[in-house]
Design an enzyme around this catalytic site. Structure first.
Site, mmCIF file in Angstrom:
data_model
loop_
_atom_site.group_PDB
_atom_site.id
_atom_site.type_symbol
_atom_site.label_atom_id
_atom_site.label_comp_id
_atom_site.label_asym_id
_atom_site.label_seq_id
_atom_site.Cartn_x
_atom_site.Cartn_y
_atom_site.Cartn_z
ATOM 1 N N GLY A 46 0.279 -4.620 -1.095
ATOM 2 C CA GLY A 46 1.185 -3.783 -0.319
ATOM 3 C C GLY A 46 0.679 -2.353 -0.298
ATOM 4 O O GLY A 46 -0.213 -1.985 -1.076
ATOM 5 N N GLN A 51 1.951 6.666 0.029
ATOM 6 C CA GLN A 51 0.724 6.640 -0.782
ATOM 7 C C GLN A 51 -0.485 7.197 -0.038
ATOM 8 O O GLN A 51 -1.484 7.531 -0.662
ATOM 9 C CB GLN A 51 0.428 5.198 -1.228
ATOM 10 C CG GLN A 51 1.462 4.652 -2.196
ATOM 11 C CD GLN A 51 1.192 3.198 -2.541
ATOM 12 O OE1 GLN A 51 1.598 2.304 -1.800
ATOM 13 N NE2 GLN A 51 0.492 2.950 -3.632
ATOM 14 N N CYS A 92 -0.144 -0.723 -9.354
ATOM 15 C CA CYS A 92 0.067 0.190 -8.223
ATOM 16 C C CYS A 92 -1.276 0.809 -7.856
ATOM 17 O O CYS A 92 -2.010 1.266 -8.742
ATOM 18 C CB CYS A 92 1.057 1.285 -8.617
ATOM 19 S SG CYS A 92 1.425 2.448 -7.287
ATOM 20 N N LEU A 93 -1.577 0.809 -6.565
ATOM 21 C CA LEU A 93 -2.855 1.389 -6.125
ATOM 22 C C LEU A 93 -2.900 2.890 -6.407
ATOM 23 O O LEU A 93 -3.986 3.473 -6.463
ATOM 24 C CB LEU A 93 -3.063 1.111 -4.631
ATOM 25 C CG LEU A 93 -3.140 -0.376 -4.248
ATOM 26 C CD1 LEU A 93 -3.240 -0.537 -2.733
ATOM 27 C CD2 LEU A 93 -4.310 -1.077 -4.944
ATOM 28 N N HIS A 134 9.019 -2.724 -4.717
ATOM 29 C CA HIS A 134 8.064 -1.708 -5.188
ATOM 30 C C HIS A 134 7.726 -0.737 -4.056
ATOM 31 O O HIS A 134 7.724 0.489 -4.251
ATOM 32 C CB HIS A 134 6.814 -2.446 -5.689
ATOM 33 C CG HIS A 134 5.685 -1.591 -6.140
ATOM 34 N ND1 HIS A 134 5.264 -1.519 -7.457
ATOM 35 C CD2 HIS A 134 4.828 -0.768 -5.462
ATOM 36 C CE1 HIS A 134 4.243 -0.699 -7.552
ATOM 37 N NE2 HIS A 134 3.932 -0.227 -6.348
ATOM 38 N N GLU A 135 7.473 -1.271 -2.862
ATOM 39 C CA GLU A 135 7.071 -0.402 -1.725
ATOM 40 C C GLU A 135 8.247 0.445 -1.234
ATOM 41 O O GLU A 135 8.055 1.605 -0.849
ATOM 42 C CB GLU A 135 6.510 -1.243 -0.576
ATOM 43 C CG GLU A 135 5.299 -2.114 -0.904
ATOM 44 C CD GLU A 135 4.176 -1.366 -1.580
ATOM 45 O OE1 GLU A 135 4.041 -0.139 -1.389
ATOM 46 O OE2 GLU A 135 3.423 -1.997 -2.347
ATOM 47 N N HIS A 138 8.527 3.430 -3.270
ATOM 48 C CA HIS A 138 7.575 4.486 -2.864
ATOM 49 C C HIS A 138 8.178 5.342 -1.751
ATOM 50 O O HIS A 138 8.025 6.565 -1.752
ATOM 51 C CB HIS A 138 6.271 3.864 -2.342
ATOM 52 C CG HIS A 138 5.260 3.545 -3.405
ATOM 53 N ND1 HIS A 138 4.778 4.475 -4.305
ATOM 54 C CD2 HIS A 138 4.596 2.393 -3.686
ATOM 55 C CE1 HIS A 138 3.881 3.911 -5.092
ATOM 56 N NE2 HIS A 138 3.746 2.633 -4.752
#
Ligand code: K1U
Ligand code: ZN
Length: 168
Positions: A46, A51, A92-93, A134-135, A138
């Protein structure tokens, strides 16, 4: 298409709250294509627009094994959470190399538009449900490490800042 720069924790821009998208135009579709390319290249499941320093309500996901089932969520809203919850490992990226347990709903329903403005509701479970939650965090300026203890979070912050200093 182009690869976008992914912000790294503890960059303060990761805490900005995203605003709704109003224009479903070519510029938006180019951003969607660039975010998908960036997500696939980083081997993520994702990516939220936050981000890549774009503070608009846009998320891309692909939790399929074959990496060929892209989902685009514009102005997403979770309309239902299962009562059943599970604690699973998240990464997480924006926090590379860090994985820890977070408790989430096992299933959710999410209402969102696609890149053409078509609104639909989809039900997600398992990894996709975790990824949606999670997204969407963000988009609200929340990074998963904020679910961890202050001690763990501070250790992660120190580790990330050290790695960023070494890379500079
Ligand atoms: O938002 C992001 O940084 C993407 C993130 C999404 C995510 C992964 C795991 C649980 C919840 C949300 C990632 O893709 S991290 C990449 C990764 O480590 C991973 C890849 C496949 C399955 C699980 C994790
Ligand atoms: Zn993340």
């Amino acid at each position: 298409m182009a690869l976008l720069n992914i912000l790294c924790y503890p960059d303060p821009r990761l805490h900005k709250v995203a605003t709704p998208i109003t224009a479903f135009d070519e510029k938006l579709r180019k951003l969607v294509a660039d975010m998908l390319e960036t997500m696939y290249e980083a081997q993520g499941v994702g990516l939220a627009a936050t981000q890549v320093d774009v503070h608009q309500r846009l998320v891309v996901l692909d939790t399929s094994e074959e990496r060929n089932q892209a989902t685009v969520l514009i102005n997403p809203e979770i309309t239902w959470y299962s009562e059943e919850r599970v604690k699973g490992e998240e990464g997480c990226l924006s926090v590379p190399g860090i994985y820890d347990g977070v408790e989430r709903a096992v299933a959710v329903k999410v209402k969102a538009a696609d890149e053409h403005g078509q609104v639909r509701e989809l039900e997600a479970e398992g990894l996709m449900a975790v990824c949606v939650q999670h997204e969407l965090d963000h988009l609200m300026g929340k990074v998963f490490v904020e679910y961890l203890s202050p001690l763990k979070r501070n250790r992660i912050k120190t580790k990330m800042l050290k790695a960023q200093k070494e890379d500079a």
